[in-house]
Design a protein around this motif. Sequence first.
Motif: not given
Length: 111
Positions: A29, A31, A34, A38-39
């Motif tokens: 994950q 930045s 994200a 959509d994360g």
Amino acid sequence: MTAIPTVFGDGIIDVHVASGVARITLGVQTSASAAIKDGKPEPSAMVVVPVLQLPNLARVLADVTRQIEARAKEVAAGQAATQSNQGQASQNQSNQGQPQDQVAGAFRFNG
């Protein structure tokens, strides 16, 4: 000894089993992921394991998880005891304002 690649994964995105081989896609994950996706995590690496070795891999990971949980409980109990002792000491003498030293624990599991 040859260098081996090091990869990081926040979790598992996908597991695909075919022809007796499990392909485990790890994800990270960031930045950027994200904001853009959509994360959803981005694939970071693929671990390829023969299906016959999956039970051994699962056992080792479960053993490591149990050891981490035991260490976390030990640290929590130690911190609670230290805080209790500090509370008793502060009742007996003035507080000198020195912060408690914290040591990050690390260990190696050889299963």
